[in-house]
Scaffold this active site. Structure first.
Site, PDB file in Angstrom:
ATOM      1  N   ALA A 170       1.791   8.283  -2.884  1.00 23.90           N
ATOM      2  CA  ALA A 170       2.020   8.133  -1.432  1.00 23.90           C
ATOM      3  C   ALA A 170       0.737   8.088  -0.602  1.00 23.90           C
ATOM      4  CB  ALA A 170       2.964   9.187  -0.868  1.00 23.90           C
ATOM      5  N   ALA A 171      -0.426   8.090  -1.243  1.00 26.55           N
ATOM      6  CA  ALA A 171      -1.669   7.976  -0.459  1.00 26.55           C
ATOM      7  C   ALA A 171      -1.692   6.628   0.275  1.00 26.55           C
ATOM      8  CB  ALA A 171      -2.879   8.111  -1.364  1.00 26.55           C
ATOM      9  N   GLY A 172      -1.343   5.561  -0.438  1.00 28.28           N
ATOM     10  CA  GLY A 172      -1.314   4.229   0.189  1.00 28.28           C
ATOM     11  C   GLY A 172      -0.260   4.158   1.287  1.00 28.28           C
ATOM     12  N   ASP A 173       0.876   4.809   1.063  1.00 28.85           N
ATOM     13  CA  ASP A 173       1.948   4.798   2.078  1.00 28.85           C
ATOM     14  C   ASP A 173       1.502   5.545   3.332  1.00 28.85           C
ATOM     15  OD1 ASP A 173       3.562   3.502   0.226  1.00 28.85           O
ATOM     16  OD2 ASP A 173       4.353   5.373  -0.567  1.00 28.85           O
ATOM     17  N   GLY A 197       9.834   6.985  -2.234  1.00 23.70           N
ATOM     18  CA  GLY A 197      10.147   5.579  -1.926  1.00 23.70           C
ATOM     19  C   GLY A 197       9.098   5.094  -0.950  1.00 23.70           C
ATOM     20  N   LYS A 198       8.553   3.902  -1.216  1.00 31.61           N
ATOM     21  CA  LYS A 198       7.482   3.426  -0.327  1.00 31.61           C
ATOM     22  C   LYS A 198       7.983   3.312   1.112  1.00 31.61           C
ATOM     23  CE  LYS A 198       5.349   1.002  -4.145  1.00 31.61           C
ATOM     24  NZ  LYS A 198       4.609   2.189  -4.585  1.00 31.61           N
ATOM     25  N   ASN A 230      -3.283  -3.392  -1.848  1.00 30.08           N
ATOM     26  CA  ASN A 230      -4.454  -2.979  -2.612  1.00 30.08           C
ATOM     27  C   ASN A 230      -5.090  -4.179  -3.319  1.00 30.08           C
ATOM     28  OD1 ASN A 230      -3.141  -3.420  -5.098  1.00 30.08           O
ATOM     29  ND2 ASN A 230      -2.400  -1.306  -5.191  1.00 30.08           N
TER      30      ASN A 230
END
Ligand code: RIB
Length: 296
Positions: free
Chosen positions: A242-245, A38-39, A180
């Site tokens: 989850a890299a962005g999170d 989950g973000k 992004n």
């Protein structure tokens, strides 16, 4: 300054695949694992593992949400404001291909059961100057943004995923967008080269700092006066989920701790690179010590 993250908590059902499944195709997967994700949850865990004090608010199913709450608590996140509902927790079906790329099918579940009462009760514990972090995987965002802005909280939005409803939100009240290039172009509402997006978004929402993530091409920060670019670390991707999170959580935690913007961007890029080298969403998010010690 305290951080409240009002966001999603999901059970991620992750399938290793040769390629993303095509319309009409039946395909055997190469393996299956279940992870917490989950973000919202991922970003809370990233902030806490980076050393920030974090309160997570949201909702999980009474019968299947225990492990989501346990993982948050183990990572140092306060879960007093997560409500248990009679429904099921949010969950996903995630395909991860041989290159570590993913595609995600989401079922909102309890994440879509946020009530105005829960919003009011939670925000009552926070005050002017505190940070409210949001993503777009829960309901009730319009009320959250308006009420938090009335209190003078700083609103950070990771507008993911971008939907028609998201574009109707009072985005002019947002203090920082972390997004992004696809989300950025959607919110700009016009064709733009990725390097133009930060300025265009800032012109549209002048109070907001823009942090545009570009995957393996790094990121761009723009606040109307200062512009910084941070390249991504070049690593072999196992799973980019989850890299962005991780980037979002580490950037916020680092900035709140008083680091300069370039230092916070560097730390966030390094943490995100470590995340793509591990499997699953939450389990692959590093602790601060791992980030400090990593030689990438
Ligand atoms: O950003 C990754 C997350 O998106 C996954 O953990 C999945 O649950 C979805 O919310």
């Amino acid at each position: 300054m305290r951080i409240l993250n009002f966001g999603s908590l999901n059970i991620d059902n992750v399938y290793a695949v040769d390629h993303f499944i095509r319309p009409g195709e039946t395909m055997s997967s190469l393996g299956m694992e279940v992870f917490c994700g989950g973000k919202g949850l991922n970003q809370s865990i990233a902030m806490a593992r980076a050393g920030a004090q974090v309160w997570h608010a949201g909702a999980v199913g009474r019968n299947d949400g225990k492990k989501l709450l346990e993982l948050l608590a183990e990572s140092g996140v306060n879960t007093d404001f997560v409500r248990k509902t009679d429904g099921v927790s949010g969950h996903t079906i995630i395909q991860v291909d041989k290159n570590g790329q993913n595609c995600i099918l989401l079922f909102g579940g309890a994440n879509q059961e946020i009530t105005p009462e829960q919003v009011d009760e939670t925000l009552a514990h926070f005050e002017e100057g505190d940070i409210l972090l949001l993503q777009n995987e829960i309901n009730g965002l319009a009320g959250l943004i308006k009420k938090a802005a009335e209190k003078g909280m700083k609103i950070y939005l990771n507008p993911s995923p971008v939907t028609g409803e998201l574009l109707e939100l009072p985005l002019e009240l947002v203090d920082c967008f972390i997004l992004n290039e696809i989300e950025g172009a959607d919110i700009c509402g016009q064709e733009a080269k990725e390097e133009e997006i930060p300025q265009l978004l800032h012109e549209k929402y002048p109070r907001a700092v823009i942090l545009l993530t570009l995957g393996s091409r790094g990121c761009i920060y723009y606040d109307g006066e200062n512009r910084y670019e941070q390249p991504a670390f070049c690593v072999e991707a196992v799973d980019t989920t989850a890299a962005g999170d991780t980037f979002t959580g580490y950037f916020i935690a680092s900035a709140v701790k008083g680091n300069s913007v370039p230092d916070a961007l560097l730390k966030a890029a390094k943490a995100a690179a470590i995340t793509v080298m591990g499997k699953g969403a939450a389990p692959s998010i590093p602790w601060d010590k791992q980030v400090e010690e990593a030689r990438l």
